[in-house]
Design a protein around this motif. Sequence first.
Motif, PDB file in Angstrom:
ATOM      1  N   ARG A 101      31.330  45.176 -86.396  1.00 36.40           N
ATOM      2  CA  ARG A 101      30.610  44.179 -86.163  1.00 36.40           C
ATOM      3  C   ARG A 101      31.096  43.173 -85.152  1.00 36.40           C
ATOM      4  NH1 ARG A 101      26.660  41.065 -84.746  1.00 36.40           N
ATOM      5  NH2 ARG A 101      25.162  40.223 -86.321  1.00 36.40           N
ATOM      6  N   LYS A 108      29.787  35.805 -76.988  1.00 35.43           N
ATOM      7  CA  LYS A 108      28.661  35.071 -77.225  1.00 35.43           C
ATOM      8  C   LYS A 108      29.638  33.589 -76.181  1.00 35.43           C
ATOM      9  CE  LYS A 108      25.189  37.035 -79.283  1.00 35.43           C
ATOM     10  NZ  LYS A 108      24.284  37.068 -79.676  1.00 35.43           N
ATOM     11  N   LEU A 121      25.211  31.285 -79.812  1.00 33.33           N
ATOM     12  CA  LEU A 121      25.035  31.832 -80.961  1.00 33.33           C
ATOM     13  C   LEU A 121      23.679  31.817 -82.103  1.00 33.33           C
ATOM     14  CD1 LEU A 121      28.230  31.070 -84.119  1.00 33.33           C
ATOM     15  CD2 LEU A 121      27.945  33.494 -81.704  1.00 33.33           C
ATOM     16  N   THR A 122      23.418  33.277 -82.311  1.00 32.20           N
ATOM     17  CA  THR A 122      21.498  32.986 -82.841  1.00 32.20           C
ATOM     18  C   THR A 122      21.781  32.455 -84.401  1.00 32.20           C
ATOM     19  OG1 THR A 122      22.069  35.028 -83.434  1.00 32.20           O
ATOM     20  CG2 THR A 122      20.744  34.840 -81.075  1.00 32.20           C
ATOM     21  N   TRP A 143      25.157  35.679 -90.242  1.00 32.96           N
ATOM     22  CA  TRP A 143      26.246  36.846 -89.881  1.00 32.96           C
ATOM     23  C   TRP A 143      27.610  36.541 -90.524  1.00 32.96           C
ATOM     24  CZ3 TRP A 143      30.585  37.894 -87.085  1.00 32.96           C
ATOM     25  CH2 TRP A 143      31.528  39.113 -87.861  1.00 32.96           C
ATOM     26  N   LEU A 144      27.649  34.944 -89.529  1.00 33.32           N
ATOM     27  CA  LEU A 144      29.029  34.393 -89.603  1.00 33.32           C
ATOM     28  C   LEU A 144      29.587  33.684 -91.082  1.00 33.32           C
ATOM     29  CD1 LEU A 144      30.055  32.612 -86.270  1.00 33.32           C
ATOM     30  CD2 LEU A 144      31.032  34.392 -87.091  1.00 33.32           C
ATOM     31  N   ASN A 154      35.329  38.407 -82.641  1.00 30.83           N
ATOM     32  CA  ASN A 154      34.422  38.792 -82.896  1.00 30.83           C
ATOM     33  C   ASN A 154      33.278  38.020 -81.908  1.00 30.83           C
ATOM     34  OD1 ASN A 154      33.747  40.905 -84.805  1.00 30.83           O
ATOM     35  ND2 ASN A 154      36.108  40.102 -85.364  1.00 30.83           N
ATOM     36  N   CYS A 155      33.343  37.144 -81.382  1.00 33.03           N
ATOM     37  CA  CYS A 155      31.973  35.934 -81.269  1.00 33.03           C
ATOM     38  C   CYS A 155      32.267  36.097 -79.152  1.00 33.03           C
ATOM     39  CB  CYS A 155      31.917  34.493 -81.517  1.00 33.03           C
ATOM     40  SG  CYS A 155      31.053  35.036 -83.469  1.00 33.03           S
ATOM     41  N   GLU A 187      20.913  34.379 -85.903  1.00 27.33           N
ATOM     42  CA  GLU A 187      21.692  35.475 -87.262  1.00 27.33           C
ATOM     43  C   GLU A 187      22.820  35.666 -86.827  1.00 27.33           C
ATOM     44  OE1 GLU A 187      19.339  35.753 -84.913  1.00 27.33           O
ATOM     45  OE2 GLU A 187      17.235  35.822 -86.534  1.00 27.33           O
ATOM     46  N   ASP A 188      23.816  35.437 -86.375  1.00 27.75           N
ATOM     47  CA  ASP A 188      25.104  35.381 -86.101  1.00 27.75           C
ATOM     48  C   ASP A 188      25.749  33.948 -86.760  1.00 27.75           C
ATOM     49  OD1 ASP A 188      24.577  36.762 -84.020  1.00 27.75           O
ATOM     50  OD2 ASP A 188      24.859  35.658 -82.034  1.00 27.75           O
ATOM     51  N   LEU A 220      29.833  40.599 -82.234  1.00 26.55           N
ATOM     52  CA  LEU A 220      28.617  39.963 -81.998  1.00 26.55           C
ATOM     53  C   LEU A 220      28.326  40.234 -80.395  1.00 26.55           C
ATOM     54  CD1 LEU A 220      29.119  36.482 -83.765  1.00 26.55           C
ATOM     55  CD2 LEU A 220      27.406  38.541 -84.124  1.00 26.55           C
TER      56      LEU A 220
END
Length: 124
Positions: free
Chosen positions: A121, A72, A81-82, A88-89, A68-69, A84-85, A123
């Motif tokens: 979702r 990034k 990762l931001t 979310w995690l 999912n990442c 926000e990321d 990223l």
Amino acid sequence: MSKKFKFKLVDKETWVYLMQCKRTGFCKIGRSDKPEYRERTLQAEVPMIELIEAWWVGPQFEQWLHLNCAKKRLRGEWFDLTPEDIEWLKGIMGEFKRYTTGDSIDDEDEWRRIRMVVVPRILS
């Protein structure tokens, strides 16, 4: 998602962790039987690494998070990762960890609902 990922519940659980290098802001998603010990071994090389959170879940979650990442990924298990990321995690792992405690999901509708929340979702 470019790769298909078959999500399977497994009996063996482990710690899947999220660490961050405070100097660069980069994050590491990994798994370990002892995440605090893993943090100390990484700190021997880079003292600014800090364990953000660890979840007692099935080991397949590490692979799922890596997929999912993927956009990034910097290299290996390191990601840019931001904030926000990261939130979310934390949220998604909190949602899923209850499904890896040895209970299987027998209800197909429940499983479909979970997949609808998580799979779309990615990223970016």
